[in-house]
Design an enzyme around this catalytic site. Structure first.
Site, PDB file in Angstrom:
ATOM      1  N   GLU A  66       0.177 -11.050  -8.683  1.00 23.34           N
ATOM      2  CA  GLU A  66      -1.102 -10.809  -9.343  1.00 23.34           C
ATOM      3  C   GLU A  66      -1.234  -9.351  -9.767  1.00 23.34           C
ATOM      4  O   GLU A  66      -1.642  -9.046 -10.898  1.00 23.34           O
ATOM      5  CB  GLU A  66      -2.271 -11.161  -8.408  1.00 23.34           C
ATOM      6  CG  GLU A  66      -2.384 -12.640  -8.059  1.00 23.34           C
ATOM      7  CD  GLU A  66      -1.647 -13.025  -6.790  1.00 23.34           C
ATOM      8  OE1 GLU A  66      -1.873 -14.139  -6.285  1.00 23.34           O
ATOM      9  OE2 GLU A  66      -0.818 -12.225  -6.297  1.00 23.34           O
ATOM     10  N   ASP A 119       0.848  -1.186   0.000  1.00 23.99           N
ATOM     11  CA  ASP A 119       0.000   0.000   0.000  1.00 23.99           C
ATOM     12  C   ASP A 119       0.891   1.246   0.000  1.00 23.99           C
ATOM     13  O   ASP A 119       1.727   1.413   0.887  1.00 23.99           O
ATOM     14  CB  ASP A 119      -0.888  -0.011   1.248  1.00 23.99           C
ATOM     15  CG  ASP A 119      -2.001   1.025   1.204  1.00 23.99           C
ATOM     16  OD1 ASP A 119      -1.793   2.098   0.598  1.00 23.99           O
ATOM     17  OD2 ASP A 119      -3.082   0.771   1.771  1.00 23.99           O
ATOM     18  N   ASP A 149       4.266  -0.451  -8.630  1.00 23.24           N
ATOM     19  CA  ASP A 149       3.880   0.313  -9.813  1.00 23.24           C
ATOM     20  C   ASP A 149       3.769   1.794  -9.457  1.00 23.24           C
ATOM     21  O   ASP A 149       3.521   2.624 -10.330  1.00 23.24           O
ATOM     22  CB  ASP A 149       2.525  -0.164 -10.334  1.00 23.24           C
ATOM     23  CG  ASP A 149       1.416   0.144  -9.341  1.00 23.24           C
ATOM     24  OD1 ASP A 149       1.520  -0.324  -8.188  1.00 23.24           O
ATOM     25  OD2 ASP A 149       0.470   0.867  -9.695  1.00 23.24           O
TER      26      ASP A 149
END
Length: 212
Positions: A193, A118, A154
């Protein structure tokens, strides 16, 4: 992202204490007893649904792996996948990544993975980022001398923050990649994932490896 609790999750976790540990502190300093043989120990904090840690265990039988996840249903999904593979070098923990010093003895872990954590983008939440200095201190405590932390994300903001935080903490960088999937480093990359999802949209994946 929170996943809605599934009724089957708790019974599955309870039925497989040989693979999923709920009371991790009882194995502090004794994690090697959970594996078929004693080997270097690698830990993923926030394993999600388990694709990365299972893939790593399959690719590296010479290493013992532990995946840690706080969300019970998500941990149960990972457990279901892991049970299908019957990997003697993989164990899972349903627990809080903020309690690592209670789970592992000093120097017990060889390497850690932080995958798509996060980002906590608001400045007032910086202390919650898993590369904030208090977390880095806990990692240094459980890692062996020159133990490594590997991060993939990302989120450019989190990546830049992590570079600065680790540098200020005195860590040494073994490698920094601003576009992992278009670099030689991707040859043996095991995807998560989230990584597959973001890469499919053309989002560059950032990676770093640093040691204490």
């Amino acid at each position: 992202m929170r996943v809605k609790h599934k009724k089957w999750a708790d019974p599955l976790i309870a039925a497989h204490p040989e693979m999923m540990i709920e009371n991790a502190p009882q194995y502090k300093g004794k994690w090697q007893t959970r594996f078929a043989k004693e080997q270097p120990l690698h830990l993923e904090v926030g394993m999600g649904k388990g694709q990365f840690i299972i893939g790593m265990a399959m690719a590296h039988p010479e290493i013992n792996f532990i995946g840690l996840e706080i969300q019970r249903t998500v941990a149960a999904i990972a457990l279901k996948k892991a049970l299908e593979k019957e990997l003697p070098n993989l164990q899972l923990i349903c627990g809080d990544g903020g309690d690592l010093a209670e789970y592992f003895a000093p120097g017990e872990v060889s390497k850690m993975y932080l995958n798509f954590s996060d980002p906590w983008p608001k400045k007032r939440h910086a202390k919650r980022r898993l590369t904030y200095k208090t977390f880095l201190a806990s990692y240094r405590n459980i890692l062996q001398e020159h133990g490594a932390v590997e991060l993939k994300t990302d989120n450019m903001g989190l990546f830049e923050f992590s570079l600065a935080s680790m540098n200020n903490f005195g860590m040494h960088f073994d490698g920094v990649w601003l576009d992992l999937h278009n670099s030689p480093e991707n040859e043996h990359n095991v995807e998560t994932e989230y990584e597959q999802k973001f890469a499919a949209k053309g989002q560059p994946i950032y990676k770093l490896t640093a040691n204490f």
